[in-house]
Design a protein around this motif. Structure first.
Motif, short mmCIF file in Angstrom:
data_model
loop_
_atom_site.label_atom_id
_atom_site.label_comp_id
_atom_site.label_asym_id
_atom_site.label_seq_id
_atom_site.Cartn_x
_atom_site.Cartn_y
_atom_site.Cartn_z
N GLY A 51 0.82 -1.20 0.00
CA GLY A 51 0.00 0.00 0.00
C GLY A 51 0.85 1.25 0.00
N VAL A 52 0.24 2.35 0.44
CA VAL A 52 0.90 3.65 0.46
C VAL A 52 0.95 4.16 1.89
CG1 VAL A 52 0.80 6.03 -0.39
CG2 VAL A 52 0.07 4.15 -1.87
N VAL A 53 2.10 4.67 2.30
CA VAL A 53 2.27 5.23 3.64
C VAL A 53 1.51 6.55 3.71
CG1 VAL A 53 3.90 6.10 5.34
CG2 VAL A 53 4.51 4.12 3.92
N ARG A 54 0.56 6.65 4.63
CA ARG A 54 -0.26 7.85 4.77
C ARG A 54 0.08 8.67 6.00
NH1 ARG A 54 -1.87 8.67 -0.27
NH2 ARG A 54 -3.27 7.04 -1.07
N ILE A 55 0.55 8.02 7.06
CA ILE A 55 0.88 8.72 8.30
C ILE A 55 2.20 8.19 8.83
CG2 ILE A 55 0.17 9.24 10.67
CD1 ILE A 55 -2.72 8.79 9.84
N VAL A 56 3.08 9.10 9.24
CA VAL A 56 4.34 8.73 9.89
C VAL A 56 4.49 9.63 11.11
CG1 VAL A 56 6.85 8.61 9.72
CG2 VAL A 56 5.44 7.99 7.75
N THR A 57 4.68 9.02 12.28
CA THR A 57 4.91 9.75 13.52
C THR A 57 6.21 9.22 14.13
OG1 THR A 57 3.87 8.28 15.14
CG2 THR A 57 2.40 9.68 13.82
N VAL A 75 3.30 4.12 12.27
CA VAL A 75 3.17 4.33 10.82
C VAL A 75 1.83 3.74 10.38
CG1 VAL A 75 4.07 3.61 8.56
CG2 VAL A 75 5.65 4.31 10.38
N GLU A 76 1.17 4.42 9.44
CA GLU A 76 -0.03 3.85 8.85
C GLU A 76 0.18 3.62 7.35
OE1 GLU A 76 -4.22 5.42 7.31
OE2 GLU A 76 -3.99 5.70 9.49
N VAL A 77 -0.22 2.44 6.91
CA VAL A 77 -0.18 2.09 5.49
C VAL A 77 -1.60 1.83 5.03
CG1 VAL A 77 0.64 0.45 3.77
CG2 VAL A 77 2.14 1.11 5.68
N ASP A 78 -2.06 2.57 4.00
CA ASP A 78 -3.38 2.38 3.44
C ASP A 78 -3.29 1.47 2.23
OD1 ASP A 78 -4.02 4.17 5.37
OD2 ASP A 78 -4.94 5.65 4.05
N SER A 79 -4.25 0.54 2.12
CA SER A 79 -4.27 -0.40 1.01
C SER A 79 -5.59 -0.28 0.26
CB SER A 79 -4.10 -1.83 1.54
OG SER A 79 -2.88 -1.96 2.26
N ASP A 80 -5.77 -1.13 -0.74
CA ASP A 80 -7.00 -1.11 -1.53
C ASP A 80 -8.17 -1.64 -0.72
OD1 ASP A 80 -5.59 -0.11 -3.70
OD2 ASP A 80 -5.18 -2.11 -4.52
N ALA A 98 -6.65 -0.46 5.98
CA ALA A 98 -5.43 0.24 6.40
C ALA A 98 -4.88 -0.48 7.62
CB ALA A 98 -5.71 1.70 6.70
N PHE A 99 -3.58 -0.32 7.83
CA PHE A 99 -2.93 -0.96 8.97
C PHE A 99 -2.01 0.05 9.64
CE2 PHE A 99 -4.18 -4.40 6.25
CZ PHE A 99 -4.58 -5.41 7.11
N GLN A 100 -2.03 0.02 10.98
CA GLN A 100 -1.13 0.86 11.76
C GLN A 100 -0.16 -0.03 12.53
OE1 GLN A 100 -3.71 3.28 14.18
NE2 GLN A 100 -4.22 4.68 12.49
N TYR A 101 1.09 0.43 12.58
CA TYR A 101 2.17 -0.32 13.24
C TYR A 101 2.76 0.60 14.29
CZ TYR A 101 1.57 -2.81 8.82
OH TYR A 101 1.04 -3.48 7.73
#
Length: 361
Positions: free
Chosen positions: A120-126, A130-135, A139-142
């Protein structure tokens, strides 16, 4: 996902406040009779999932990707910092920064590389997640990682390193979002491989007049009461380190009431709590949990009490009107379930007395 990503990200950022609370935080004897456990094995659950086409849709975020890892914190576990003193009164009445755990905590050593479970695409980085949005609206947060990516990066499952687990974290927190709402990664058809042969237990069933009140005698119940079940589960894979042996929560609690000893059902099986797939509709943790609940290694005031196991008290019925029953003897049976279908039950005998002349003979 692109059509409503700004809405989802807004919801996810609001949830981040609750996540930050969690990030900052880092079986008794029965008075009634205990029913024989009714269990479904993990193998049977796996076979059933396979027959229904519920194979895993993504793998683990740490290597080896195709091996099950220890999960030390379950979906919807309580997360709590109590503001009061470390006393029973403080636990029962003090203000609390409390929330549902909105993902799972996967145990792994500090410094472990963390990978996306889906491309997917990285949408948020702190600084620590990190959040990665997919189709498809997923979305997944780590959480608890030192990021190695930036916003806008395209990342590949099992290939791109999102970051490393931060010092003193000893786990990565994984949140799965579907259309902006947290989803249980341990539900069939989500993370895998995942098998669970442990059986959740209901340890006690008690009764109160109010949520912060003391226990009532089951021998003399009348009027409206709160039914509370103490229940816990064991992680499917033993957790290493200081989290070893600590409990997690079941994914579902049900109960029913029948006459005793004749066994005539007067209140059919009722679901009190079910987070097998999603969180409760309200964000208020005390909607599901009764006062006295606290997470593993609870924090009260400025101190955290290491190695102390969590206590999970579930509201089977916050306002149970005993007057719907005739005066007499009954059995309340509570059943705890996990996402693999393993379950067991415990019963408590009660005496209902609503006649006004009861205390006077």
């Amino acid at each position: 996902m692109a059509t409503n990503s700004h809405i989802q990200r807004g919801a996810q950022r609001r949830m981040a406040t609750m996540f930050l609370l969690a990030a900052a935080i880092g079986g008794g004897a029965l008075a009634g009779r205990t029913a024989l456990p009714a269990q479904t094995s993990a193998a049977a659950a796996t076979q059933q999932a396979s027959s229904e086409g519920l194979s895993a849709s993504y793998s683990w975020p740490v290597k080896p990707f195709d091996r099950q890892h220890p999960v030390r914190g379950s979906f919807a576990d309580p997360r709590s910092i109590f503001r009061g003193n470390p006393t029973l009164r403080g636990l029962m009445t003090s203000r609390c920064a409390c929330s549902y755990h909105q993902g799972i905590d996967i145990a792994a050593p500090d410094g472990t590389d963390v990978y996306p479970v889906r491309s997917g695409v990285v949408r948020i980085v702190t600084p620590d997640w990190v959040e990665v949005d997919s189709d498809g609206g997923s979305a997944f947060q780590y959480w608890h990682i030192r990021s190695a990516v930036k916003v806008g990066d395209h990342v590949q499952a099992r290939q791109t390193i999102l970051g490393q687990i931060l010092h003193a974290s000893e786990h990565v927190h994984l949140t799965e979002l579907q259309n902006g709402k947290p989803t249980n990664p341990l539900a069939p058809g989500h993370i895998g491989p995942y098998a669970d042969s442990t059986t959740p237990r209901v340890n006690t069933i008690t009764f109160r007049l109010r949520d912060s009140g003391s226990d009532l005698l089951p021998e003399y119940l009348h009027g409206t009461v709160e039914i509370v079940a103490a229940a816990a589960d064991t992680p499917a894979v033993p957790v290493p380190g200081k989290w070893n042996g600590l409990p997690v929560t079941p994914s579902k609690l049900t109960y029913h009431v029948e006459t005793f000893p004749s066994g005539q059902v007067v209140i059919p099986e009722t679901t009190a709590m079910d987070v097998s797939h999603n969180l409760p509709t309200t964000s208020d943790m005390w909607h599901t949990y009764a006062r006295g609940t606290h997470m593993n290694m609870v924090q009260m005031g400025t101190h955290r009490y290491w190695y102390q196991p969590g206590v999970y008290l579930f509201k089977l019925s916050p306002r149970f009107d005993t007057q719907q029953l005739k005066d007499g003897v009954y059995s309340v049976t509570a059943t705890a379930w996990d996402t693999a279908g393993n379950h067991s039950s415990t019963s408590q005998i009660i005496n209902v007395h609503n006649r006004k002349t009861w205390l006077n003979g």
